[in-house]
Design a protein around this motif. Structure first.
Motif, mmCIF file in Angstrom:
data_model
loop_
_atom_site.group_PDB
_atom_site.id
_atom_site.type_symbol
_atom_site.label_atom_id
_atom_site.label_comp_id
_atom_site.label_asym_id
_atom_site.label_seq_id
_atom_site.Cartn_x
_atom_site.Cartn_y
_atom_site.Cartn_z
ATOM 1 N N UNK A 3 -38.475 -2.139 18.950
ATOM 2 C CA UNK A 3 -38.074 -2.196 17.539
ATOM 3 C C UNK A 3 -38.755 -1.062 16.783
ATOM 4 N N UNK A 4 -37.990 -0.045 16.406
ATOM 5 C CA UNK A 4 -38.566 1.148 15.778
ATOM 6 C C UNK A 4 -39.222 0.824 14.439
ATOM 7 N N UNK A 5 -38.635 -0.087 13.657
ATOM 8 C CA UNK A 5 -39.223 -0.429 12.362
ATOM 9 C C UNK A 5 -40.583 -1.089 12.533
ATOM 10 N N UNK A 6 -40.723 -1.913 13.577
ATOM 11 C CA UNK A 6 -42.013 -2.546 13.841
ATOM 12 C C UNK A 6 -43.049 -1.496 14.246
ATOM 13 N N UNK A 7 -42.632 -0.552 15.084
ATOM 14 C CA UNK A 7 -43.529 0.534 15.480
ATOM 15 C C UNK A 7 -43.946 1.370 14.267
ATOM 16 N N UNK A 8 -42.991 1.616 13.359
ATOM 17 C CA UNK A 8 -43.273 2.424 12.177
ATOM 18 C C UNK A 8 -44.276 1.720 11.260
ATOM 19 N N UNK A 9 -44.090 0.427 11.052
ATOM 20 C CA UNK A 9 -45.032 -0.313 10.218
ATOM 21 C C UNK A 9 -46.422 -0.299 10.841
ATOM 22 N N UNK A 10 -46.498 -0.486 12.145
ATOM 23 C CA UNK A 10 -47.807 -0.467 12.796
ATOM 24 C C UNK A 10 -48.469 0.891 12.647
ATOM 25 N N UNK A 11 -47.719 1.964 12.800
ATOM 26 C CA UNK A 11 -48.290 3.305 12.627
ATOM 27 C C UNK A 11 -48.812 3.493 11.206
ATOM 28 N N UNK A 12 -48.066 3.004 10.225
ATOM 29 C CA UNK A 12 -48.501 3.097 8.832
ATOM 30 C C UNK A 12 -49.822 2.359 8.631
ATOM 31 N N UNK A 13 -49.936 1.193 9.232
ATOM 32 C CA UNK A 13 -51.158 0.400 9.081
ATOM 33 C C UNK A 13 -52.321 0.997 9.871
ATOM 34 N N UNK A 14 -52.036 1.600 10.998
ATOM 35 C CA UNK A 14 -53.089 2.297 11.732
ATOM 36 C C UNK A 14 -53.661 3.420 10.882
ATOM 37 N N UNK A 15 -52.785 4.130 10.187
ATOM 38 C CA UNK A 15 -53.255 5.203 9.312
ATOM 39 C C UNK A 15 -54.086 4.646 8.165
ATOM 40 N N UNK A 37 -57.512 4.047 8.929
ATOM 41 C CA UNK A 37 -58.206 5.296 9.291
ATOM 42 C C UNK A 37 -58.166 5.598 10.778
ATOM 43 N N UNK A 38 -57.258 4.974 11.510
ATOM 44 C CA UNK A 38 -57.075 5.300 12.924
ATOM 45 C C UNK A 38 -55.956 6.343 13.011
ATOM 46 N N UNK A 39 -56.270 7.537 12.555
ATOM 47 C CA UNK A 39 -55.245 8.570 12.407
ATOM 48 C C UNK A 39 -54.707 9.043 13.751
ATOM 49 N N UNK A 40 -55.565 9.070 14.745
ATOM 50 C CA UNK A 40 -55.107 9.529 16.059
ATOM 51 C C UNK A 40 -54.044 8.581 16.613
ATOM 52 N N UNK A 41 -54.302 7.266 16.535
ATOM 53 C CA UNK A 41 -53.331 6.293 17.041
ATOM 54 C C UNK A 41 -52.033 6.379 16.250
ATOM 55 N N UNK A 42 -52.151 6.524 14.937
ATOM 56 C CA UNK A 42 -50.958 6.609 14.100
ATOM 57 C C UNK A 42 -50.141 7.848 14.437
ATOM 58 N N UNK A 43 -50.829 8.956 14.610
ATOM 59 C CA UNK A 43 -50.120 10.213 14.898
ATOM 60 C C UNK A 43 -49.378 10.125 16.235
ATOM 61 N N UNK A 44 -50.027 9.627 17.252
ATOM 62 C CA UNK A 44 -49.380 9.544 18.564
ATOM 63 C C UNK A 44 -48.203 8.566 18.539
ATOM 64 N N UNK A 45 -48.367 7.476 17.822
ATOM 65 C CA UNK A 45 -47.284 6.499 17.753
ATOM 66 C C UNK A 45 -46.076 7.097 17.014
ATOM 67 N N UNK A 46 -46.322 7.784 15.918
ATOM 68 C CA UNK A 46 -45.229 8.364 15.138
ATOM 69 C C UNK A 46 -44.511 9.454 15.919
ATOM 70 N N UNK A 47 -45.264 10.260 16.646
ATOM 71 C CA UNK A 47 -44.622 11.300 17.472
ATOM 72 C C UNK A 47 -43.735 10.661 18.543
ATOM 73 N N UNK A 48 -44.186 9.538 19.106
ATOM 74 C CA UNK A 48 -43.387 8.849 20.117
ATOM 75 C C UNK A 48 -42.123 8.248 19.504
ATOM 76 N N UNK A 49 -42.259 7.652 18.301
ATOM 77 C CA UNK A 49 -41.083 7.071 17.644
ATOM 78 C C UNK A 49 -40.068 8.158 17.321
ATOM 79 N N UNK A 50 -40.542 9.298 16.841
ATOM 80 C CA UNK A 50 -39.642 10.375 16.410
ATOM 81 C C UNK A 50 -38.754 10.868 17.544
ATOM 82 N N UNK A 51 -39.241 10.781 18.773
ATOM 83 C CA UNK A 51 -38.459 11.296 19.909
ATOM 84 C C UNK A 51 -37.307 10.375 20.289
ATOM 85 N N UNK A 52 -37.400 9.097 19.896
ATOM 86 C CA UNK A 52 -36.357 8.152 20.319
ATOM 87 C C UNK A 52 -35.711 7.400 19.167
ATOM 88 N N UNK A 53 -36.181 7.617 17.940
ATOM 89 C CA UNK A 53 -35.615 6.886 16.795
ATOM 90 C C UNK A 53 -34.184 7.325 16.534
#
Length: 518
Positions: A153-165, A168-184
């Protein structure tokens, strides 16, 4: 043989089918009336209260919508696990979220999770509620559970990335967002890239952040233009407003009577200029009631257009054609719509109409409310521009103007120029409040505005962040106003100084007028 008994034909109002059909056709007013009748006859019928809430929300009647949906939520909670499916209950919670009643939805979401603990959608919605309540770590935990249950579920992944950011877990957020962008999917990818741009910005990669945002915005703008969006319309409209709504026209046509109603305070500005912060501070005053961005002035403009429907007319022409009592009638409508949204306005309290881009409607504000104080939120235009450009907004004819960097700069300059010109017709009731002064000296900055409306400073204004999650906040700034006053956003433009060189002298006079440092 004894004939079978035939039940009498039912009135259309005794079943949900008629109001449901009207609601689906977009006739929310008549649908609401039928749902209202149905709810009176069958007070425990879920669909009656849920339907009424949905229709009332679409009509701008937030108070009625909230009452009906809260009742629907209680009925849904009782039926869970017996007569009602968990997803149907979450539909009610979704409607509560649509009217920004996040806290009111939480008991129902928790009830769903008790009977369906593996329902990803419930965990996702709980994360949204907790995020709005500034419980960021708890929100992240709920979002993680939603992703665990529905990893695709891309929306669930996006919300989690937003909350990771936000944690202050910017590294996790960045990697998750890059992964979503490739398949969204194509429609979600720009939103993912916008969120990635914010993460990059917070991580100090300002150049890449700007480029990422620019690419996302360009994709959104291309879609809008292909659907017929005209990016030049606002500039002609502002010029026409100044040409037609002059001080002389206002002197001849503005309402000048007394209908027993105190004029509101109007809070306007430009996107990301501090209006939400000001609104939350003012709303903490014991005698101020905030509109919460209710569409009050748009209702007035819509009524004018209904009364004088000839296409192409300016509102001043429609006003003049309606006759001398139009001001009184439109004021009555304005306060009627306000009370539908906010409840009865108590004597001695002041209504604060906070709608940022009412800055393009200063003329009709003055025509309707000649004694109203109008507060314009000023901010270093470079900070306002970069913040607005790098923010994701719900798409409207105005927010689409922010999707292109040069166009957004022109839009900002046009609005600032419009205010400078129009406030000459407003006189001493026009107030400029600088964001930079507000965060450093809030009492000194706001006391004159309060006193002009017969109010005094209250220390509760400094504690706005403690109550922000209790109020409906419809702008993207909801996360910012859950923190105490701080100066962290001042000077953000310096990270992108080279981007402003292409704007030439467009913003120079506003920078100089505000005495902002170079």
């Amino acid at each position: 043989m004894k004939p079978k008994s035939v039940p009498p034909p039912r009135s259309p109002n005794t079943t949900p089918s008629a109001p449901l059909a009207l609601m689906q056709a977009g006739d929310f007013a008549n649908a609401a009336e039928l749902f209202r009748q149905l709810a009176r006859r069958q007070p425990d019928l879920l669909i009656a209260h849920a339907g009424l809430g949905r229709c009332a929300a679409r009509l701008g009647r937030r108070k009625e919508a909230l009452s009906a949906l809260t009742r629907a939520a209680r009925i849904a909670a009782r039926g869970l696990g017996r007569t009602l499916a968990p997803d149907a209950a979450l539909d009610v919670a979704f409607e509560l979220h649509a009217v920004h009643a996040f806290n009111e939805s939480l008991p129902l979401i928790d009830a769903v999770l008790r009977v369906a603990p593996a329902l990803a959608r419930a965990h996702h919605m709980k994360a949204q509620v907790l995020e709005r309540s500034a419980q960021t770590e708890a929100a992240r935990a709920s979002a993680e559970r939603a992703v665990e249950l529905a990893p695709d579920a891309a929306n669930a992944q996006l919300l989690l990335a937003t909350l990771e950011a936000r944690c202050a877990d910017l590294r996790a957020a960045r990697e998750r967002l890059k992964a979503i962008a490739t398949c969204a999917q194509e429609d979600l990818r720009p939103r993912v890239m916008q969120e990635l741009a914010r993460v990059l910005e917070r991580g100090g990669d300002h150049a890449l952040a700007f480029d990422t945002q620019q690419a996302a915005n360009a994709a959104l703008l291309d879609r809008a233009i292909s659907s017929g969006f005209d990016s030049e319309w606002i500039f002609g409209e502002l010029e026409r407003e100044r040409r037609l709504c002059t001080a002389d026209w206002l002197a001849r046509n503005a309402f000048n009577g007394d209908d027993g109603r105190a004029d509101p305070i109007f809070l306007i500005g430009f996107y990301r200029s501090g209006t939400t912060l000001l609104d939350q501070m003012f709303a903490s005053h014991s005698r101020i009631v905030s509109s919460g961005e209710a569409a009050l002035l748009p209702a007035v403009l819509h009524e004018l257009a209904k009364r004088q429907p000839a296409p192409g007319l300016h509102w001043t022409d429609r006003w003049a054609a309606c006759g001398p009592d139009i001001g009184r009638q439109l004021r009555a409508l304005y306060f009627e719509v306000a009370e539908q949204s906010l409840g009865t306005l108590v004597d001695g309290h002041v209504l604060l109409d906070k709608t940022t881009m009412n800055s393009i409607h200063v003329g009709i504000i003055r025509a309707l409310f000649p004694r109203a104080h109008i507060v314009f939120a000023q901010r270093d235009p470079r900070d306002a521009l970069i913040s607005a450009f790098m923010q994701s907004f719900d798409p409207t004819p105005l927010t689409r103007l922010l999707l292109d960097w040069p166009l957004a700069a022109r839009f900002l300059a046009a609005v600032l120029h419009h205010w400078q010109e129009m406030k000459q017709a407003i006189g001493p009731c026009a107030h400029d409040v600088r964001y930079e002064d507000l965060v450093v000296s809030p009492q000194i900055t706001l006391s004159p505005v309060l006193e002009s409306s017969g109010l005094t400073w209250e220390t509760a204004l400094l504690d706005f962040h403690l109550r922000a999650h209790l109020r409906p906040i419809t702008t993207p700034s909801f996360a910012d106003v859950t923190r105490p006053l701080n100066a962290q956003a001042i000077g953000r433009w310096r990270h992108h100084a080279q981007r402003f060189e292409a704007q030439g002298t467009l913003l120079d006079r506003f920078i100089e007028a505000g005495n902002y440092a170079r």
